[in-house]
Design a protein around this motif. Structure first.
Motif, short mmCIF file in Angstrom:
data_model
loop_
_atom_site.label_atom_id
_atom_site.label_comp_id
_atom_site.label_asym_id
_atom_site.label_seq_id
_atom_site.Cartn_x
_atom_site.Cartn_y
_atom_site.Cartn_z
N LEU A 170 20.56 23.89 1.75
CA LEU A 170 20.21 23.13 0.55
C LEU A 170 20.66 21.68 0.67
N ALA A 171 21.84 21.49 1.23
CA ALA A 171 22.40 20.14 1.35
C ALA A 171 21.64 19.27 2.34
N GLU A 172 20.84 19.88 3.20
CA GLU A 172 20.02 19.10 4.12
C GLU A 172 18.94 18.31 3.39
N LEU A 173 18.64 18.71 2.17
CA LEU A 173 17.60 18.04 1.39
C LEU A 173 18.22 16.89 0.60
N PRO A 174 17.76 15.67 0.81
CA PRO A 174 18.42 14.50 0.19
C PRO A 174 18.25 14.40 -1.31
N ASN A 175 17.36 15.18 -1.90
CA ASN A 175 17.14 15.11 -3.34
C ASN A 175 17.97 16.12 -4.12
N VAL A 176 19.00 16.69 -3.47
CA VAL A 176 19.87 17.67 -4.13
C VAL A 176 21.31 17.18 -4.12
N THR A 177 21.97 17.29 -5.26
CA THR A 177 23.41 17.05 -5.37
C THR A 177 24.06 18.31 -5.92
N CYS A 178 25.39 18.31 -5.93
CA CYS A 178 26.13 19.55 -6.24
C CYS A 178 27.29 19.25 -7.18
N LYS A 179 27.49 20.13 -8.14
CA LYS A 179 28.62 19.99 -9.05
C LYS A 179 29.81 20.81 -8.57
N LEU A 180 30.94 20.14 -8.47
CA LEU A 180 32.21 20.79 -8.17
C LEU A 180 32.72 21.31 -9.51
N SER A 181 32.18 22.44 -9.90
CA SER A 181 32.44 22.98 -11.24
C SER A 181 32.32 24.49 -11.21
N GLY A 182 32.81 25.13 -12.26
CA GLY A 182 32.61 26.55 -12.43
C GLY A 182 33.33 27.44 -11.44
N MET A 183 34.20 26.89 -10.62
CA MET A 183 34.85 27.70 -9.59
C MET A 183 35.89 28.65 -10.17
N VAL A 184 36.64 28.21 -11.18
CA VAL A 184 37.75 29.04 -11.67
C VAL A 184 37.25 30.34 -12.29
N THR A 185 36.04 30.33 -12.84
CA THR A 185 35.52 31.56 -13.45
C THR A 185 34.78 32.43 -12.45
N GLU A 186 34.59 31.95 -11.24
CA GLU A 186 34.07 32.80 -10.16
C GLU A 186 35.22 33.39 -9.35
N ALA A 187 36.42 32.87 -9.56
CA ALA A 187 37.62 33.39 -8.89
C ALA A 187 38.24 34.51 -9.74
N ASP A 188 39.38 35.02 -9.32
CA ASP A 188 40.12 36.00 -10.11
C ASP A 188 40.63 35.28 -11.35
N LEU A 189 40.12 35.64 -12.51
CA LEU A 189 40.40 34.89 -13.73
C LEU A 189 41.89 34.76 -14.03
N ASP A 190 42.65 35.79 -13.73
CA ASP A 190 44.06 35.80 -14.11
C ASP A 190 45.01 35.35 -13.00
N ASN A 191 44.53 35.35 -11.77
CA ASN A 191 45.46 35.11 -10.66
C ASN A 191 44.94 34.12 -9.62
N TRP A 192 44.01 33.27 -9.99
CA TRP A 192 43.44 32.35 -9.00
C TRP A 192 44.44 31.24 -8.66
N THR A 193 44.27 30.70 -7.47
CA THR A 193 45.06 29.54 -7.03
C THR A 193 44.10 28.51 -6.45
N VAL A 194 44.58 27.29 -6.30
CA VAL A 194 43.77 26.25 -5.68
C VAL A 194 43.38 26.66 -4.26
N ALA A 195 44.27 27.37 -3.59
CA ALA A 195 43.96 27.84 -2.23
C ALA A 195 42.75 28.75 -2.20
N ASP A 196 42.54 29.51 -3.28
CA ASP A 196 41.37 30.39 -3.35
C ASP A 196 40.08 29.58 -3.44
#
Length: 279
Positions: free
Chosen positions: A187-213
Motif C-alpha cells: 500500500l505504501a508503494e502508492l504515492p497517493n496513500v498516507t497512514c495514521k499512527l493511531s488506534g494502536m492501543v485498542t488493537e493491543a492488549d487493552l489492560d497490559n499493553w506497553t510501548v514495546a508492543d
C-alpha cells in the motif's frame, strides 16, 4: 512543536444513539468537545480532525456545525455514501451547508463489511473520482485483511488522496506482523496513500499493553510510508478503553523518538496539514 490530532470522535447520545457502543460501557456516554479541550490543551494539541462514527446522514452536518463554532476542530471527515447515484449532490449540500468549509474528507465503515470488495465496485470508484475532483480525501477504516482491497482502490483512483486509519488495524494483541507487513508495504508503494499512527492501543492488549508492543508496527509504518506520509491521531475517546489521552500522546512521541525534529514535525502536524488542507 505543533501537534495536530488527526483522528478523534465526538458524540451525544441524547441526539443520536451509537449502537456499536452497546457492549462497551466505558464508551456508552456522551463525549463533547468541551470534554476534549482540556485534554488536548494539557498535551499541547492545538488543532484536531473530527471523524465520523456511523452511517447517519444527519451526523456530518452536525459535525460541520460544531467545527464552525470550535477553536479546536480544524477539519471534519464525515460520511455520505460515495457509491450512491446522487453522491455529487449530497456532497455539494454538505459543502454549502453550515460549516461546510470544514469538510476535508469522507469515510465509509468498510471494516463492517465481509470483505473489501465494496472499495472497487464500479459505483464506488465513480464516487471516489468525484471526491478527488472536489479536492477532498477518503479515509480508509478497514481491517488488516482488507488492506489488499485498499491497494486496488488506490490504484484505480490515483488522483485521490487516501488516508489509512489505525495502520489498517493490525493484530497487535496477537503479535502478528504478517501478512499485515507485506500488505502495508504494498500500500505504501502508492504515492497517493498516507497512514495514521493511531488506534494502536485498542488493537493491543487493552489492560497490559506497553510501548514495546506497539513499536514493531509503528516502525513498519514509518519505514514503509516515511514520516512525511504518516500522521498522529489519538482515536479518542475509543482509545480510553486502553489509555487516557495524555498516555496516547506520550506513547506516540516515544515511538517517534528516533526521528529527526523535521520528521517528528511531519508526523505530529505537517502531514495532516498538507493532506487535509488544514488552514
Amino acid at each position: 512543536m505543533r501537534i495536530i490530532d488527526a483522528h478523534h470522535h465526538l458524540w451525544d447520545l441524547d441526539v443520536r444513539d451509537q449502537p456499536w457502543t452497546a457492549g462497551l460501557p466505558a464508551l456508552r456516554r456522551t463525549f463533547r468537545v468541551a470534554d476534549l479541550e482540556p485534554l488536548a490543551a494539557a498535551s499541547g494539541v492545538g488543532a484536531t480532525v473530527m471523524v465520523q462514527t456511523i452511517h447517519a446522514a444527519a451526523e456530518t452536518p452536525e459535525m460541520l456545525a460544531l467545527a464552525e463554532t470550535s477553536d479546536l476542530i480544524a477539519g471534519v471527515v464525515g460520511w455520505t455514501d460515495v457509491a450512491a447515484p446522487d453522491f455529487p449532490e449530497r456532497l455539494n449540500e454538505l459543502r454549502l451547508g453550515v460549516g461546510g468549509g470544514w469538510l476535508v474528507g469522507i469515510r465509509h465503515q468498510v471494516q463492517e463489511l465481509p470483505d473489501g470488495a465494496w472499495l472497487t465496485e464500479p459505483e464506488t470508484v465513480k464516487g471516489l473520482r468525484k471526491l478527488a475532483a472536489a479536492g477532498l480525501v477518503f479515509d480508509l477504516i478497514v481491517r488488516a485483511d482488507q488492506i489488499p482491497a485498499c491497494v486496488a482502490a488506490a490504484r484505480a483512483v490515483p488522483e485521490l488522496s487516501f488516508v489509512l486509519d489505525h495502520l489498517g488495524k493490525p493484530r497487535i494483541a496477537a503479535g502478528e506482523l504478517e501478512p499485515w507487513t507485506t500488505d502495508i508495504r504494498a500500500l505504501a508503494e502508492l504515492p497517493n496513500v498516507t497512514c495514521k499512527l493511531s488506534g494502536m492501543v485498542t488493537e493491543a492488549d487493552l489492560d497490559n499493553w506497553t510501548v514495546a508492543d506497539l513499536r514493531p508496527y509503528a516502525e513498519v509504518a514509518l519505514d514503509a510510508f516515511g514520516p512525511e506520509r504518516v500522521m498522529f491521531g489519538s482515536d479518542w475517546p475509543v482509545s480510553t478503553l486502553a489509555a487516557d489521552y495524555a498516555r496516547v500522546v506520550e506513547s506516540t512521541f516515544e515511538l517517534a523518538s528516533h526521528l529527526t525534529d523535521a520528521e517528528r514535525e511531519a508526523v505530529f502536524a505537517g502531514t495532516a496539514t498538507r493532506v487535509y488542507h488544514l488552514g
